[in-house]
Design an enzyme around this catalytic site. Structure first.
Site, short mmCIF file in Angstrom:
data_model
loop_
_atom_site.label_atom_id
_atom_site.label_comp_id
_atom_site.label_asym_id
_atom_site.label_seq_id
_atom_site.Cartn_x
_atom_site.Cartn_y
_atom_site.Cartn_z
N GLU A 1 0.75 -1.11 -0.03
CA GLU A 1 0.01 0.05 0.00
C GLU A 1 0.86 1.17 -0.03
O GLU A 1 0.52 2.23 0.79
CB GLU A 1 -0.86 -0.13 1.23
CG GLU A 1 -1.81 -1.24 1.20
CD GLU A 1 -2.72 -1.38 2.36
OE1 GLU A 1 -2.70 -0.59 3.17
OE2 GLU A 1 -3.65 -2.27 2.30
N GLU B 1 -6.21 -10.66 -1.21
CA GLU B 1 -7.30 -10.42 0.22
C GLU B 1 -8.56 -10.40 -0.25
O GLU B 1 -9.47 -9.42 0.19
CB GLU B 1 -6.72 -9.02 0.84
CG GLU B 1 -5.43 -9.04 1.13
CD GLU B 1 -4.99 -7.55 1.77
OE1 GLU B 1 -5.75 -6.63 2.37
OE2 GLU B 1 -3.36 -7.64 1.85
N ASP C 1 -12.29 -10.04 -0.83
CA ASP C 1 -13.68 -10.42 -0.06
C ASP C 1 -14.80 -9.47 -0.63
O ASP C 1 -14.22 -8.28 -1.24
CB ASP C 1 -13.62 -10.10 1.54
CG ASP C 1 -13.04 -8.74 1.82
OD1 ASP C 1 -12.85 -7.84 1.15
OD2 ASP C 1 -12.62 -8.48 3.08
N ASN D 1 1.94 -5.22 -3.31
CA ASN D 1 0.65 -5.36 -2.97
C ASN D 1 -0.24 -4.28 -2.62
O ASN D 1 0.34 -3.35 -1.81
CB ASN D 1 0.48 -6.45 -1.53
CG ASN D 1 -0.74 -6.78 -1.17
OD1 ASN D 1 -1.46 -7.49 -2.38
ND2 ASN D 1 -1.55 -6.99 -0.09
N HIS E 1 -10.75 -5.85 -2.16
CA HIS E 1 -11.85 -5.80 -1.21
C HIS E 1 -12.84 -5.00 -2.15
O HIS E 1 -12.76 -4.06 -2.44
CB HIS E 1 -11.20 -4.85 -0.01
CG HIS E 1 -10.15 -5.68 0.61
ND1 HIS E 1 -10.41 -6.83 1.40
CD2 HIS E 1 -8.79 -5.43 0.73
CE1 HIS E 1 -9.24 -6.99 1.99
NE2 HIS E 1 -8.40 -6.29 1.62
O1 9MR Z 1 -7.65 -7.83 8.57
C1 9MR Z 1 -6.77 -7.23 9.09
C2 9MR Z 1 -7.46 -6.62 10.59
O2 9MR Z 1 -7.34 -7.66 11.44
C3 9MR Z 1 -6.56 -5.59 11.14
O3 9MR Z 1 -7.08 -4.92 12.08
C4 9MR Z 1 -6.09 -4.60 9.98
C5 9MR Z 1 -5.27 -3.76 10.66
O4 9MR Z 1 -4.74 -2.54 9.73
O5 9MR Z 1 -5.59 -5.07 8.98
C6 9MR Z 1 -6.27 -6.09 8.20
O6 9MR Z 1 -5.78 -6.55 7.05
C7 9MR Z 1 -5.42 -5.27 6.10
C8 9MR Z 1 -4.28 -6.13 5.24
O7 9MR Z 1 -3.13 -6.03 6.23
C9 9MR Z 1 -3.72 -5.06 4.18
N1 9MR Z 1 -4.59 -4.47 3.35
C10 9MR Z 1 -6.14 -4.18 3.84
C11 9MR Z 1 -6.49 -5.36 4.93
C12 9MR Z 1 -7.97 -5.07 5.53
O8 9MR Z 1 -7.84 -3.66 6.40
#
Ligand code: 9MR
Length: 460
Positions: A169, A276, A278, A211, A247
């Protein structure tokens, strides 16, 4: 046609890199092939169905759910790739400077290995989920700390990670096409390539990915990532894959040009992975959207796999949107059936990243290869593809340039280390379904092989 049991077929790619085998001269008589007979069985899980075209099907996994029997039951049954959801992030792995903490991530890796699944590492360098001490750093101190973090974590997991999200990101949303402002970005625009070089040096066998989200269709942000990947490829910065988080919800639906966008990145010579996935929603609307994503991956040869961001809706970071394939009780949703049916509909085999032509029809077996080379060493990945009949064993011959030597191999047993080297299947990847494929790899010193490997087989 003879099929392997679905579970085995799905697990075959899941074993990749999980076994690093020494290459001992004469360790295996490559001619000693034993024909095994298979059992007719349609693919019946996500992993098995994706595995039929050489792809993986993965999920994000949370360490604190590994004691939940329903969760683990689905994980073990369905998935061939695992991404630790939070446990490999900087705040989890280096909570204090130079003090590393791997217990939760190790539990997930060990569980994945136990079920024959591979691991996507997530994420080495990211502006978010940084421990407090990192947030307080800047300049050269932060740059050094970041590189040390990448090196230490990638070294800890060396040889056990299929692909690392090296940088996550790093681009801004909206139309600017600029890098996201962050403490890491303020250390200099070259921080991303520095991270990739450090990761390659620490673990030459892991594929290295960039990513991001909101890059799933063509837009200013994905154009900027595209330009970076193109630049990295042209300058030899090590990058192997691009992750598309995917997402989606009503405000951010699956883009109409999703497949085209994956393909244009693939055309740069990188793998593309859906990392990722969903999709908020329910019923047939959600099921159809999942099918579109899966279909797009199947239509892009370089799309090597799909990871959903959690197992049950209740496991999701946005549980209210019910964005996953299993309901809160672990029941299969319409979206699950849609994904499975789409996977079973087939698609092109992967990966495409080969320097030799696709198999001529009728050939019993073909071997294609791709190589990551650096000064003094190389890693070569070989894909063995069955022709119109299933294989019960296989062997691949590779000729190394003078002065080069194989130092290790995975997913194959080597005979010889220099000159003409032979690699034979190991027990868990002997059988390859008709038209299916399996991968092995080897690392060496000196120059990489340049000639196409030759493949010989025993048919089922
Ligand atoms: O799913 C993850 C969640 O449990 C955490 O609280 C969050 C914190 O930033 O990160 C989520 O995963 C993220 C991933 O690491 C990067 N892309 C976005 C995902 C969803 O927020």
């Amino acid at each position: 046609m003879t099929f392997e049991p679905a579970r085995e077929r799905g697990r075959t790619p899941g074993r990749m890199r999980s076994a690093v085998l020494g290459v001992a001269a004469g360790a295996v008589a490559v001619s000693a092939f034993i024909a095994l007979s298979g059992t007719a069985d349609a693919a019946s899980t996500l992993g098995a169905s994706a595995g039929a075209s050489g792809r993986y099907f993965g999920t994000a996994v949370a360490a604190n759910k590994l004691s939940d029997a329903t969760y683990v039951g689905i994980l073990d049954r369905e998935f061939t790739m695992v991404t630790p959801e939070n446990e490999m992030k900087w705040d989890a792995t280096e909570p204090n400077q130079d003090s590393f903490s791997y217990a939760d991530a190790d539990r997930i890796v060990s569980h994945a290995t136990g079920i024959g699944a591979r691991v996507r590492g997530h994420a080495l360098a990211w502006h978010s989920q940084q421990p407090g001490w990192v947030q307080n750093l800047s300049g050269t101190a932060l740059r050094s700390a970041m590189l040390n973090h990448v090196t230490q974590v990638a070294t800890h997991y060396r040889g056990r990670i299929y692909a690392w999200d090296v940088v996550n990101e790093a681009f801004a949303d909206g139309g600017s096409g600029a890098r996201r402002d962050s403490n890491l970005q303020r250390t200099g625009n070259d921080w991303i390539e520095a991270a990739f070089r450090a990761a390659r040096a620490a673990d030459p066998t892991a594929k290295l990915c960039y990513n991001d989200y909101n890059t799933d269709g063509q837009n200013a942000k994905s154009n900027a990532v595209y330009a970076m990947v193109q630049d990295f490829k042209s300058r030899g910065v090590p990058i192997d894959c691009v992750g598309f988080q995917s997402h989606f919800n009503a405000q951010s639906p699956v883009p109409g040009d999703y497949q085209a966008n994956l393909q244009r990145f693939a055309n740069l010579g990188v793998e593309v992975q859906i990392t990722e996935l969903d999709i908020e929603g329910s019923g047939s609307t959600q099921a159809d959207a999942f099918a579109r994503v899966v279909q797009a991956c199947l239509h892009v040869t370089a799309c090597t796999g799909i990871t959903v961001w959690g197992i049950r809706d209740t496991d999701s970071w946005r549980a209210g949107g019910t964005p996953l394939l299993f309901d809160g009780n672990g029941g299969k949703k319409a979206a699950y059936t849609s994904v499975l049916n789409t996977l079973d509909g087939g698609g092109t085999s992967n990966p495409p990243s080969s320097s030799t032509p696709p198999p001529p029809s009728g050939a019993a077996c073909t071997a294609t290869f791709s190589t990551n080379a650096w000064s003094g060493g190389f890693v070569t990945t070989v894909k063995v593809t069955a022709g119109s009949s299933a294989l019960s064993s296989w062997s691949v011959g590779v000729t190394l340039p003078g002065g080069s030597a194989v130092t290790s191999a995975w997913n194959a047993q080597g005979t010889g280390t220099s000159g003409a080297v032979q690699f034979a299947n190991v027990s868990y990847n002997a059988r390859v379904a008709a038209g299916g494929s399996t991968e092995f790899g080897f690392q060496g010193t000196g120059s990489a092989p340049s000639a196409a490997p030759t493949c010989t087989v025993s048919l089922t």
